[in-house]
Design a protein around this motif. Structure first.
Motif, PDB file in Angstrom:
ATOM      1  N   VAL A  75      28.094  27.677 -33.521  1.00  0.00           N
ATOM      2  CA  VAL A  75      28.169  28.745 -34.520  1.00  0.00           C
ATOM      3  C   VAL A  75      29.569  28.771 -35.121  1.00  0.00           C
ATOM      4  CG1 VAL A  75      26.353  30.171 -33.517  1.00  0.00           C
ATOM      5  CG2 VAL A  75      28.710  30.459 -32.719  1.00  0.00           C
ATOM      6  N   ALA A  76      29.720  29.511 -36.223  1.00  0.00           N
ATOM      7  CA  ALA A  76      31.020  29.567 -36.894  1.00  0.00           C
ATOM      8  C   ALA A  76      31.144  30.879 -37.665  1.00  0.00           C
ATOM      9  CB  ALA A  76      31.163  28.391 -37.863  1.00  0.00           C
ATOM     10  N   GLY A  77      32.387  31.271 -37.929  1.00  0.00           N
ATOM     11  CA  GLY A  77      32.662  32.412 -38.796  1.00  0.00           C
ATOM     12  C   GLY A  77      32.804  31.927 -40.230  1.00  0.00           C
ATOM     13  N   GLN A 169      41.397  30.037 -31.366  1.00  0.00           N
ATOM     14  CA  GLN A 169      41.359  31.484 -31.563  1.00  0.00           C
ATOM     15  C   GLN A 169      40.013  31.876 -32.140  1.00  0.00           C
ATOM     16  OE1 GLN A 169      44.149  31.082 -34.531  1.00  0.00           O
ATOM     17  NE2 GLN A 169      45.805  30.721 -33.066  1.00  0.00           N
ATOM     18  N   PHE A 170      39.491  33.025 -31.684  1.00  0.00           N
ATOM     19  CA  PHE A 170      38.337  33.622 -32.355  1.00  0.00           C
ATOM     20  C   PHE A 170      38.920  34.436 -33.512  1.00  0.00           C
ATOM     21  CE2 PHE A 170      34.984  36.638 -33.180  1.00  0.00           C
ATOM     22  CZ  PHE A 170      33.848  35.859 -33.064  1.00  0.00           C
ATOM     23  N   ILE A 171      38.562  34.100 -34.736  1.00  0.00           N
ATOM     24  CA  ILE A 171      39.140  34.754 -35.926  1.00  0.00           C
ATOM     25  C   ILE A 171      38.351  36.036 -36.216  1.00  0.00           C
ATOM     26  CG2 ILE A 171      39.642  34.500 -38.400  1.00  0.00           C
ATOM     27  CD1 ILE A 171      41.321  32.594 -36.641  1.00  0.00           C
ATOM     28  N   GLU A 191      35.654  27.588 -36.537  1.00  0.00           N
ATOM     29  CA  GLU A 191      35.149  27.626 -35.158  1.00  0.00           C
ATOM     30  C   GLU A 191      36.237  27.095 -34.240  1.00  0.00           C
ATOM     31  OE1 GLU A 191      35.395  24.402 -34.874  1.00  0.00           O
ATOM     32  OE2 GLU A 191      33.463  23.406 -35.193  1.00  0.00           O
ATOM     33  N   MET A 192      35.888  26.664 -33.020  1.00  0.00           N
ATOM     34  CA  MET A 192      36.940  26.392 -32.045  1.00  0.00           C
ATOM     35  C   MET A 192      36.904  24.979 -31.431  1.00  0.00           C
ATOM     36  SD  MET A 192      37.001  30.153 -30.211  1.00  0.00           S
ATOM     37  CE  MET A 192      38.344  29.707 -29.125  1.00  0.00           C
ATOM     38  N   SER A 215      27.605  32.833 -37.781  1.00  0.00           N
ATOM     39  CA  SER A 215      27.263  33.968 -36.899  1.00  0.00           C
ATOM     40  C   SER A 215      27.981  35.247 -37.300  1.00  0.00           C
ATOM     41  CB  SER A 215      27.643  33.634 -35.456  1.00  0.00           C
ATOM     42  OG  SER A 215      29.016  33.282 -35.389  1.00  0.00           O
ATOM     43  N   ASP A 216      29.036  35.124 -38.115  1.00  0.00           N
ATOM     44  CA  ASP A 216      29.854  36.307 -38.454  1.00  0.00           C
ATOM     45  C   ASP A 216      30.740  35.966 -39.633  1.00  0.00           C
ATOM     46  OD1 ASP A 216      32.762  35.532 -37.295  1.00  0.00           O
ATOM     47  OD2 ASP A 216      31.226  34.731 -35.972  1.00  0.00           O
ATOM     48  N   ALA A 222      33.435  40.792 -36.843  1.00  0.00           N
ATOM     49  CA  ALA A 222      33.046  39.606 -36.056  1.00  0.00           C
ATOM     50  C   ALA A 222      32.942  39.990 -34.591  1.00  0.00           C
ATOM     51  CB  ALA A 222      34.066  38.485 -36.242  1.00  0.00           C
ATOM     52  N   PHE A 226      27.179  39.550 -31.057  1.00  0.00           N
ATOM     53  CA  PHE A 226      27.330  38.100 -30.957  1.00  0.00           C
ATOM     54  C   PHE A 226      26.354  37.506 -29.932  1.00  0.00           C
ATOM     55  CE2 PHE A 226      29.983  34.289 -30.045  1.00  0.00           C
ATOM     56  CZ  PHE A 226      30.083  33.814 -31.340  1.00  0.00           C
TER      57      PHE A 226
END
Ligand code: ADE
Length: 253
Positions: A75-77, A169-171, A191-192, A215-216, A222, A226
């Motif tokens: 998943v990704a922001g 980092q989760f942004i 994403e990470m 996902s966000d 965000a 989740f």
């Protein structure tokens, strides 16, 4: 042999459940499932989160399991304002947004490779875009219930090809999104792990591709719901897209 690497445990579990005759090898705290998936020999494994974990998993896939190719799902922001929750991004260029060895090299340049962007396999990008579009158009209504589709506005979702930036980092702030848009204008989502998978595969000359479900929006909202999204939407997407891809037999050509 093809590897299907997942950034989420739930995606990995759903793919594992569709395997036939699988054997499991545990190495470096990962379970590598080797067997048949939708009629083809594969290794299925959960990368764990972050660039180091992903790089370690990919190195084992290449050096211990001799895989010839890696498809990475997760998943990704959203960074692009045109993307919405439930859209899919197939990465064409992968970046590491937290790589910064200024003043020795320009920001984002990967020292070993001397570039800031690593290209995914272009045939796979097209084939996975087709697989994701077929999943969204033909399969999604059967595998995600109507209430959830309505709640998350999943009806008009689409797949695009774009840049993906990775960092440890989760942004979750609008300021970080604005900063990323300005620093890396070609990037669609964040994403990470993808940038680490891309680096190791590029170093070893192994083709890779990355499929990410949005996902966000990587802002202050965000993280809300989740776990529900991962379990009930993202895992179902990854499974459905990989299935469409494998059944198309595109990877055999
Ligand atoms: N994966 C999914 N959403 C993300 C976000 N907002 N930042 C980093 N990785 C993510």
């Amino acid at each position: 042999m093809l590897a299907i690497l997942s950034a989420m445990q739930e995606e990995n579990a759903m793919l594992r459940a569709s395997m036939q005759d699988a054997t499991t090898q545990t190495l470096g705290r990962r379970d590598y499932h080797v067997g048949d998936l939708f009629g083809h020999d594969v290794v299925v494994v959960f990368s764990h989160w972050g660039k180091v974990a992903a790089a370690s998993t990919v190195t084992a896939l290449i050096t211990r399991f001799n895989v010839s190719e890696i498809i990475f799902t997760g998943v990704a922001g959203a960074i692009s304002p045109d993307l919405h929750v439930g859209d899919v991004v197939i990465g064409d260029q992968l970046y590491q947004h937290d790589m910064d060895v200024r003043p020795i090299l320009p920001r984002h340049t990967i020292p070993l490779l001397g570039v800031d962007a690593m290209a995914a396999n272009s045939d796979r990008v097209n084939q996975l875009k087709n697989a994701a579009t077929e999943f969204l158009t033909n399969d999604m209504n059967e595998v995600i219930d109507a209430d959830l589709r309505n709640t998350l506005s999943l009806e008009q979702r689409r797949c695009i090809v774009g840049g993906i930036a990775s960092g440890d980092q989760f942004i979750s702030s609008s300021a970080s999104v604005a900063d990323l848009r300005q620093r890396l204008p070609g990037v669609s989502c964040v994403e990470m792990e993808g940038g680490a998978v891309a680096q190791v595969c590029t170093e070893f000359g192994i083709p890779f591709s990355v499929v990410r479900t949005i996902s966000d929006s990587a802002d202050e909202a965000a993280g809300v719901d989740f776990p529900v999204f991962i379990e009930r939407v993202a895992s179902v997407y990854s499974h459905g897209i990989v299935r469409r891809f494998m059944e198309s037999k595109a990877h055999l050509v």
